[in-house]
Design an enzyme around this catalytic site. Sequence first.
Site, PDB file in Angstrom:
ATOM      1  N   THR A 154     -27.843   7.763 -12.904  1.00  0.00           N
ATOM      2  CA  THR A 154     -28.589   7.436 -11.673  1.00  0.00           C
ATOM      3  C   THR A 154     -28.979   6.124 -11.764  1.00  0.00           C
ATOM      4  O   THR A 154     -28.650   5.078 -11.434  1.00  0.00           O
ATOM      5  CB  THR A 154     -29.674   8.432 -11.076  1.00  0.00           C
ATOM      6  OG1 THR A 154     -30.451   8.725 -12.186  1.00  0.00           O
ATOM      7  CG2 THR A 154     -28.721   9.691 -10.521  1.00  0.00           C
ATOM      8  N   LYS A 180     -28.868  11.920 -19.383  1.00  0.00           N
ATOM      9  CA  LYS A 180     -29.186  10.975 -18.527  1.00  0.00           C
ATOM     10  C   LYS A 180     -30.788  11.176 -18.103  1.00  0.00           C
ATOM     11  O   LYS A 180     -31.096  12.208 -17.976  1.00  0.00           O
ATOM     12  CB  LYS A 180     -28.265  10.949 -17.191  1.00  0.00           C
ATOM     13  CG  LYS A 180     -28.262  12.045 -16.305  1.00  0.00           C
ATOM     14  CD  LYS A 180     -29.409  12.418 -15.387  1.00  0.00           C
ATOM     15  CE  LYS A 180     -29.615  11.156 -14.399  1.00  0.00           C
ATOM     16  NZ  LYS A 180     -30.671  11.010 -13.648  1.00  0.00           N
ATOM     17  N   THR A 191     -34.418  17.762 -20.264  1.00  0.00           N
ATOM     18  CA  THR A 191     -34.688  16.272 -19.648  1.00  0.00           C
ATOM     19  C   THR A 191     -33.991  16.323 -18.308  1.00  0.00           C
ATOM     20  O   THR A 191     -33.475  17.471 -17.669  1.00  0.00           O
ATOM     21  CB  THR A 191     -34.048  15.131 -20.346  1.00  0.00           C
ATOM     22  OG1 THR A 191     -34.348  14.074 -19.858  1.00  0.00           O
ATOM     23  CG2 THR A 191     -32.656  15.424 -20.559  1.00  0.00           C
TER      24      THR A 191
END
Length: 406
Positions: A154, A180, A191
């Site tokens: 992102t 990510k 995460t």
Amino acid sequence: MAVGPATFPDKMHPVAGFKLGTASAGVKTPGRKDLVIMEVCEGSSVAGVFTKNAFCAAPVQICKQHLTQAATRYLVTNTGNANAGTGDEGYADAISVCEAVAKETGCDLAAVLPFSTGVIGEKLPVEKITTAVPAANLALTETGWDDAAEGIMTTDTRIKGSSRQFKYAGKTVTLTGISKGAGMIKPNMATMLAYAATDAQIDSELLNQLLTDAANCSFNRITVDSDTSTNDSCMLVATGKSGLVVSKEEHELYELFSSELNALMQQLAHAIVRDGEGATKFVTITVDSAASQSEALSTAYDIAHSPLVKTALFASDPNWGRILAVVGRVGIEELNLGALEIFLGDVRIVSQGGRDPGYTEEAGQAVMDKEEILIRVVLNRGSFSETVWTTDLSHDYVSINADYRS
């Protein structure tokens, strides 16, 4: 902006029995890779850990349910839209994506796990995603890690991956993974998104334990901005194709595999911190000689989350009083200030309740001028030690998040 050189490996070792396919659905940006399908071979074990945010996104809710209902065969991830804070409609939309994958691949609905990341509170563009499912499925390959790493990004500025191999009893075991994340990072489980696979054979119960332990020493020890996402998910797949069985009974192999998995997850977690939104520093904060694990961890996180400490780090300003003030406000009972020591790198800045007699501003400045900085607090009140990793707080962090939806 990111700290240090890119860490994505030149060689991402394929994991037999695990395929990845990437396509463009145009969820937010036309032409951008934003849809990833991962295929898990029959007989695999799959484990996951997820966000503890009470507003966990619809895909997280469905993943938890589907993991208990059927053997997982496919994972489907979209970026550009988190499908979080979307209520019953968001849940139905995530199911629709699962249905599209199930129809395309011929598997059961519950064998599909959905994942989303991006803007919170906006309706998922289901038709765009389902239209692109056939292309992602057609692209499935065991060598698809690089494209998939790009497809789950992102606000990340670089792809994140790690790949390791080791030999045992004449057989080679492979572990490969991607992650990510750059903002909204204080995971409280794992995460933003992370996927890892191994060709070892591991039963589901043990795989869950290994993943939980690995997350606790990696993703649960990083923070960029102290915000826990609604979509955090970390998945581990064991295909068993290497023919090597990992179990606690085979202690040497178990310890070796656990060590390699922890190292892989730590590399993926560190890559997130290095790519933290607006980051110019990679900061390690260690608290030693604490009376308990929770005391060490809370002290480390309070330093990592202090805006005053983080802005001083951005300015490369050895304003050590800010660190001292944080340690003092943590709430450690009966803290002996005279025994406390604080270090910047190998430079002792605090001892005997105040500025260390040997400290000089020049020595502190030399440490703060570096891209990678160690802050170490020695409480001298016990045997527990904890480490967390974080970033500084820059102008760019504000700009990135102010413009996030534009």
